[in-house]
Design a protein around this motif. Structure first.
Motif, PDB file in Angstrom:
ATOM      1  N   LYS A 117     -28.466   0.221 -57.824  1.00 58.71           N
ATOM      2  CA  LYS A 117     -29.768  -0.454 -57.686  1.00 58.71           C
ATOM      3  C   LYS A 117     -29.576  -1.954 -57.453  1.00 58.71           C
ATOM      4  CE  LYS A 117     -32.076   2.969 -60.509  1.00 58.71           C
ATOM      5  NZ  LYS A 117     -32.515   3.340 -61.844  1.00 58.71           N
ATOM      6  N   GLU A 118     -28.543  -2.533 -58.058  1.00 54.79           N
ATOM      7  CA  GLU A 118     -28.260  -3.951 -57.837  1.00 54.79           C
ATOM      8  C   GLU A 118     -27.791  -4.215 -56.406  1.00 54.79           C
ATOM      9  OE1 GLU A 118     -25.377  -4.777 -60.835  1.00 54.79           O
ATOM     10  OE2 GLU A 118     -26.854  -4.817 -62.442  1.00 54.79           O
ATOM     11  N   ASN A 119     -27.267  -3.194 -55.737  1.00 55.10           N
ATOM     12  CA  ASN A 119     -26.787  -3.329 -54.367  1.00 55.10           C
ATOM     13  C   ASN A 119     -27.867  -3.059 -53.327  1.00 55.10           C
ATOM     14  OD1 ASN A 119     -24.067  -4.115 -54.600  1.00 55.10           O
ATOM     15  ND2 ASN A 119     -23.508  -2.053 -55.223  1.00 55.10           N
ATOM     16  N   LYS A 120     -29.117  -2.889 -53.740  1.00 54.66           N
ATOM     17  CA  LYS A 120     -30.194  -2.604 -52.792  1.00 54.66           C
ATOM     18  C   LYS A 120     -30.320  -3.701 -51.743  1.00 54.66           C
ATOM     19  CE  LYS A 120     -35.137  -1.386 -52.778  1.00 54.66           C
ATOM     20  NZ  LYS A 120     -35.299  -1.539 -51.405  1.00 54.66           N
ATOM     21  N   SER A 121     -30.254  -4.955 -52.147  1.00 50.60           N
ATOM     22  CA  SER A 121     -30.353  -6.047 -51.179  1.00 50.60           C
ATOM     23  C   SER A 121     -29.141  -6.061 -50.245  1.00 50.60           C
ATOM     24  CB  SER A 121     -30.479  -7.393 -51.896  1.00 50.60           C
ATOM     25  OG  SER A 121     -29.319  -7.660 -52.644  1.00 50.60           O
ATOM     26  N   PHE A 122     -27.970  -5.649 -50.749  1.00 55.61           N
ATOM     27  CA  PHE A 122     -26.795  -5.575 -49.879  1.00 55.61           C
ATOM     28  C   PHE A 122     -26.983  -4.501 -48.806  1.00 55.61           C
ATOM     29  CE2 PHE A 122     -22.826  -3.575 -48.666  1.00 55.61           C
ATOM     30  CZ  PHE A 122     -22.156  -4.657 -48.142  1.00 55.61           C
ATOM     31  N   PHE A 123     -27.516  -3.336 -49.182  1.00 57.76           N
ATOM     32  CA  PHE A 123     -27.744  -2.274 -48.195  1.00 57.76           C
ATOM     33  C   PHE A 123     -28.784  -2.708 -47.164  1.00 57.76           C
ATOM     34  CE2 PHE A 123     -25.582   0.631 -51.137  1.00 57.76           C
ATOM     35  CZ  PHE A 123     -24.811   1.337 -50.236  1.00 57.76           C
ATOM     36  N   ASN A 124     -29.802  -3.459 -47.585  1.00 58.41           N
ATOM     37  CA  ASN A 124     -30.769  -3.989 -46.623  1.00 58.41           C
ATOM     38  C   ASN A 124     -30.086  -4.940 -45.641  1.00 58.41           C
ATOM     39  OD1 ASN A 124     -32.851  -2.561 -47.791  1.00 58.41           O
ATOM     40  ND2 ASN A 124     -33.476  -4.244 -49.119  1.00 58.41           N
ATOM     41  N   LYS A 125     -29.194  -5.789 -46.150  1.00 56.42           N
ATOM     42  CA  LYS A 125     -28.446  -6.717 -45.305  1.00 56.42           C
ATOM     43  C   LYS A 125     -27.545  -5.939 -44.335  1.00 56.42           C
ATOM     44  CE  LYS A 125     -26.610  -9.806 -47.773  1.00 56.42           C
ATOM     45  NZ  LYS A 125     -25.736 -10.538 -48.668  1.00 56.42           N
ATOM     46  N   LEU A 126     -26.922  -4.869 -44.825  1.00 57.32           N
ATOM     47  CA  LEU A 126     -26.061  -4.025 -43.998  1.00 57.32           C
ATOM     48  C   LEU A 126     -26.851  -3.395 -42.854  1.00 57.32           C
ATOM     49  CD1 LEU A 126     -23.534  -2.326 -43.318  1.00 57.32           C
ATOM     50  CD2 LEU A 126     -24.175  -0.813 -45.177  1.00 57.32           C
ATOM     51  N   LEU A 127     -28.023  -2.861 -43.161  1.00 58.52           N
ATOM     52  CA  LEU A 127     -28.850  -2.259 -42.112  1.00 58.52           C
ATOM     53  C   LEU A 127     -29.315  -3.302 -41.105  1.00 58.52           C
ATOM     54  CD1 LEU A 127     -30.921   0.285 -44.220  1.00 58.52           C
ATOM     55  CD2 LEU A 127     -29.135   0.782 -42.555  1.00 58.52           C
ATOM     56  N   ASP A 128     -29.669  -4.498 -41.568  1.00 60.26           N
ATOM     57  CA  ASP A 128     -30.068  -5.576 -40.650  1.00 60.26           C
ATOM     58  C   ASP A 128     -28.924  -5.952 -39.715  1.00 60.26           C
ATOM     59  OD1 ASP A 128     -32.568  -5.625 -41.805  1.00 60.26           O
ATOM     60  OD2 ASP A 128     -32.148  -7.375 -43.078  1.00 60.26           O
ATOM     61  N   LYS A 129     -27.695  -6.050 -40.239  1.00 60.17           N
ATOM     62  CA  LYS A 129     -26.539  -6.383 -39.402  1.00 60.17           C
ATOM     63  C   LYS A 129     -26.268  -5.278 -38.383  1.00 60.17           C
ATOM     64  CE  LYS A 129     -24.057  -9.488 -39.830  1.00 60.17           C
ATOM     65  NZ  LYS A 129     -24.098 -10.725 -39.035  1.00 60.17           N
ATOM     66  N   LYS A 130     -26.420  -4.025 -38.804  1.00 63.16           N
ATOM     67  CA  LYS A 130     -26.197  -2.904 -37.883  1.00 63.16           C
ATOM     68  C   LYS A 130     -27.224  -2.932 -36.759  1.00 63.16           C
ATOM     69  CE  LYS A 130     -26.266   2.177 -37.774  1.00 63.16           C
ATOM     70  NZ  LYS A 130     -25.384   2.350 -36.664  1.00 63.16           N
ATOM     71  N   ILE A 131     -28.476  -3.166 -37.086  1.00 65.50           N
ATOM     72  CA  ILE A 131     -29.540  -3.222 -36.071  1.00 65.50           C
ATOM     73  C   ILE A 131     -29.315  -4.405 -35.134  1.00 65.50           C
ATOM     74  CG2 ILE A 131     -32.007  -3.645 -35.753  1.00 65.50           C
ATOM     75  CD1 ILE A 131     -32.405  -2.003 -38.369  1.00 65.50           C
ATOM     76  N   ALA A 132     -28.957  -5.567 -35.690  1.00 66.73           N
ATOM     77  CA  ALA A 132     -28.708  -6.749 -34.859  1.00 66.73           C
ATOM     78  C   ALA A 132     -27.525  -6.515 -33.920  1.00 66.73           C
ATOM     79  CB  ALA A 132     -28.452  -7.963 -35.734  1.00 66.73           C
ATOM     80  N   HIS A 133     -26.489  -5.850 -34.409  1.00 66.06           N
ATOM     81  CA  HIS A 133     -25.314  -5.585 -33.575  1.00 66.06           C
ATOM     82  C   HIS A 133     -25.665  -4.607 -32.452  1.00 66.06           C
ATOM     83  CE1 HIS A 133     -21.477  -3.648 -32.465  1.00 66.06           C
ATOM     84  NE2 HIS A 133     -21.019  -4.874 -32.587  1.00 66.06           N
ATOM     85  N   GLU A 134     -26.430  -3.568 -32.768  1.00 71.90           N
ATOM     86  CA  GLU A 134     -26.767  -2.570 -31.752  1.00 71.90           C
ATOM     87  C   GLU A 134     -27.823  -3.062 -30.777  1.00 71.90           C
ATOM     88  OE1 GLU A 134     -27.675   0.989 -33.901  1.00 71.90           O
ATOM     89  OE2 GLU A 134     -25.562   1.454 -34.207  1.00 71.90           O
ATOM     90  N   SER A 135     -28.624  -4.049 -31.166  1.00 74.73           N
ATOM     91  CA  SER A 135     -29.674  -4.547 -30.277  1.00 74.73           C
ATOM     92  C   SER A 135     -29.112  -5.374 -29.122  1.00 74.73           C
ATOM     93  CB  SER A 135     -30.693  -5.368 -31.061  1.00 74.73           C
ATOM     94  OG  SER A 135     -30.108  -6.560 -31.519  1.00 74.73           O
ATOM     95  N   GLN A 136     -27.861  -5.813 -29.216  1.00 71.37           N
ATOM     96  CA  GLN A 136     -27.279  -6.583 -28.121  1.00 71.37           C
ATOM     97  C   GLN A 136     -26.842  -5.695 -26.957  1.00 71.37           C
ATOM     98  OE1 GLN A 136     -23.848  -8.740 -29.451  1.00 71.37           O
ATOM     99  NE2 GLN A 136     -23.073  -7.024 -30.611  1.00 71.37           N
ATOM    100  N   TYR A 137     -26.894  -4.381 -27.146  1.00 69.38           N
ATOM    101  CA  TYR A 137     -26.551  -3.449 -26.071  1.00 69.38           C
ATOM    102  C   TYR A 137     -27.824  -2.808 -25.550  1.00 69.38           C
ATOM    103  CZ  TYR A 137     -21.987  -4.067 -28.145  1.00 69.38           C
ATOM    104  OH  TYR A 137     -20.842  -4.626 -28.643  1.00 69.38           O
ATOM    105  N   GLN A 138     -27.976  -2.769 -24.248  1.00 67.14           N
ATOM    106  CA  GLN A 138     -29.160  -2.194 -23.635  1.00 67.14           C
ATOM    107  C   GLN A 138     -28.905  -0.710 -23.365  1.00 67.14           C
ATOM    108  OE1 GLN A 138     -32.041  -3.802 -23.202  1.00 67.14           O
ATOM    109  NE2 GLN A 138     -31.096  -5.573 -24.155  1.00 67.14           N
ATOM    110  N   PHE A 139     -29.685   0.158 -24.021  1.00 69.27           N
ATOM    111  CA  PHE A 139     -29.564   1.582 -23.798  1.00 69.27           C
ATOM    112  C   PHE A 139     -30.671   2.036 -22.854  1.00 69.27           C
ATOM    113  CE2 PHE A 139     -27.587   1.102 -28.037  1.00 69.27           C
ATOM    114  CZ  PHE A 139     -26.336   1.591 -27.710  1.00 69.27           C
ATOM    115  N   GLN A 140     -30.298   2.800 -21.864  1.00 69.63           N
ATOM    116  CA  GLN A 140     -31.253   3.317 -20.894  1.00 69.63           C
ATOM    117  C   GLN A 140     -31.893   4.584 -21.447  1.00 69.63           C
ATOM    118  OE1 GLN A 140     -31.858   2.165 -17.656  1.00 69.63           O
ATOM    119  NE2 GLN A 140     -30.612   0.357 -18.017  1.00 69.63           N
ATOM    120  N   GLY A 141     -33.203   4.722 -21.287  1.00 70.01           N
ATOM    121  CA  GLY A 141     -33.911   5.928 -21.696  1.00 70.01           C
ATOM    122  C   GLY A 141     -33.608   7.061 -20.737  1.00 70.01           C
ATOM    123  N   LEU A 142     -33.650   8.290 -21.242  1.00 69.75           N
ATOM    124  CA  LEU A 142     -33.371   9.444 -20.376  1.00 69.75           C
ATOM    125  C   LEU A 142     -34.576   9.885 -19.615  1.00 69.75           C
ATOM    126  CD1 LEU A 142     -31.149  11.529 -22.791  1.00 69.75           C
ATOM    127  CD2 LEU A 142     -30.424  10.152 -20.873  1.00 69.75           C
TER     128      LEU A 142
END
Length: 142
Positions: A117-142
């Motif tokens: 439970k104390e690591n909840k803010s860390f997991f939120n930070k982890l998800l934000d970093k993952k989203i920010a990293h993946e948003s720099q790549y443009q994925f084409q819709g099918l």
């Protein structure tokens, strides 16, 4: 990929830096308000990860470190230390009773207790970093 990092090895350091990037600088880690989780209790692991945990009824611990292009999960087994290297594009996190991290055909499930439970803010930070990293790549819709 899981590496035995009990002893310092320059080849392992180079491999880790190539896969998930070099560690954040001291100033960056202060700006991010930390880049590592508190140690968490491992509840369960996949069969191909059993060799990296204690086989007797000892409690297994692990912690997570953020890197620019992925995460490192550090597992302690007695006096040995193992690091599971996961780039963001392979990382999948499930929120069940606790939390489980899946990648490369393996998983690790953390127990839901006070330290989790104390690591909840860390997991939120982890998800934000993952989203920010993946948003720099443009994925084409099918």
């Amino acid at each position: 990929m899981v590496l035995d990092i009990t002893y310092k090895n320059k080849e392992h350091e180079k491999l880790i830096n190539d896969l998930v990037g070099k560690p954040f600088s001291f100033l960056q880690s202060i700006k991010m308000k930390g880049i590592g989780s508190k140690r968490m209790i491992i509840d369960d692991v996949s069969p191909n990860m059993k060799m990296y945990t204690n086989s007797i009824s000892d409690i297994n611990y692990a912690n997570i470190e953020l890197r620019p292009a992925g995460i490192l999960i550090r597992i302690n087994k007695g006096l040995s230390n193992f690091t599971w290297i996961i780039p963001y594009y392979q990382l999948v996190i499930y929120k069940t009773n606790g939390s489980s991290i899946h990648a490369q055909g393996r998983f690790i499930r953390f127990r839901k207790n006070n330290t989790f439970k104390e690591n909840k803010s860390f997991f939120n930070k982890l998800l934000d970093k993952k989203i920010a990293h993946e948003s720099q790549y443009q994925f084409q819709g099918l």
